[in-house]
Design an enzyme around this catalytic site. Structure first.
Site, mmCIF file in Angstrom:
data_model
loop_
_atom_site.group_PDB
_atom_site.id
_atom_site.type_symbol
_atom_site.label_atom_id
_atom_site.label_comp_id
_atom_site.label_asym_id
_atom_site.label_seq_id
_atom_site.Cartn_x
_atom_site.Cartn_y
_atom_site.Cartn_z
ATOM 1 N N CYS A 163 0.830 -1.199 0.000
ATOM 2 C CA CYS A 163 0.000 0.000 0.000
ATOM 3 C C CYS A 163 0.874 1.263 0.000
ATOM 4 C CB CYS A 163 -0.994 -0.040 1.150
ATOM 5 S SG CYS A 163 -2.353 1.150 0.968
ATOM 6 N N HIS B 166 -3.694 -5.037 -0.008
ATOM 7 C CA HIS B 166 -3.233 -5.566 1.271
ATOM 8 C C HIS B 166 -3.324 -7.091 1.267
ATOM 9 C CE1 HIS B 166 -2.943 -1.804 3.623
ATOM 10 N NE2 HIS B 166 -3.874 -1.372 2.784
ATOM 11 N N GLU C 271 -2.295 -9.154 3.456
ATOM 12 C CA GLU C 271 -2.601 -9.655 4.799
ATOM 13 C C GLU C 271 -4.089 -9.600 5.111
ATOM 14 O OE1 GLU C 271 -2.289 -5.225 5.430
ATOM 15 O OE2 GLU C 271 -1.406 -6.730 4.115
#
EC number: 4.3.2.10
Length: 223
Positions: A83, A194, A196
């Site tokens: 990001c 993202h 994650e």
């Protein structure tokens, strides 16, 4: 997998540090969250996550003396930007004024153009771009191994990267127009989304990062 591979997670006061660390530990890696260059330098590989404003990010990196460390580290070990951690790698940004980035990769960070922000049916699209979107892979990169083409990843951002060199582009996404969603150069890889927060596809990509030697096989050289 490189069991317990140590992953330095750059802490400059902004970013999804603990969600990234939790994902790395879940995959069998050792997450080391730190703002100290010497501790990060001892890790096998680095993740540079980030959320927030570009100018604030650069100021925080400089205050912690992490800016020069990152310029060096991005050239000598597997390195993943996420990001804002992708955007800060570029030369400049126009987010809330003009700001100089790390300059590791050539390019700039730009706002979504208002005239392009509409669906094919003509309905307006909101900024920030937030939610699930497809990642369209353009190169056979090791981090994409086992990640389905056009898999959905989670995005949240108001600005996007425009790389100066077309060979840097590793994947794109569509939000009124196609924009750069991933870049790759040598031992460096970075995503606007993202991983994650992106379920199975994101975990697969992070697992690939734990195993990655840093060899790219595509894209252009850093510098």
């Amino acid at each position: 997998m490189s069991y317990r591979s140590s992953v330095g997670i750059v802490d400059y006061g902004m970013g999804n540090l603990y969600s990234v660390a939790k994902a790395i530990e879940h995959l069998g890696g050792k997450a080391v969250i730190s703002a100290k260059p010497n501790e990060l330098a001892a890790c096998d590989r680095l993740i540079f996550p980030g959320v927030g404003a570009f100018g604030d990010c650069m100021a925080a990196l400089e205050e912690r003396e992490l800016d020069e460390f990152l310029r060096i580290a991005a050239q000598n070990r597997p390195f993943l930007g996420i990001c804002l951690g992708m955007q800060a790698l570029m030369e400049s940004s126009v987010e809330h004024g003009e700001h100089t980035g790390l300059g590791i990769l050539p390019g700039q960070v730009l706002p979504f153009p208002e005239e392009a922000l509409q669906t094919p049916q003509g309905q307006p699209l909101k900024v920030p771009h937030m939610g699930w979107n497809q990642l369209h892979q353009l190169v056979p990169h090791p981090l994409f191994a086992g990640v389905p083409q056009d898999a959905h990843f989670y995005f949240v951002h108001s600005f996007y990267v425009e790389p100066a060199h077309p060979d840097l582009l590793a994947a794109f996404a569509d939000y009124g127009f196609p924009f750069c969603a991933a870049i790759a150069a040598d031992n460096l890889f970075a995503l606007q989304c993202h991983p994650e927060k992106s379920g199975t596809a994101g975990l697969r990509l992070l697992g690939n990062f734990l195993e990655w030697s840093g060899e790219c096989g595509s894209g252009c050289e850093i510098g």
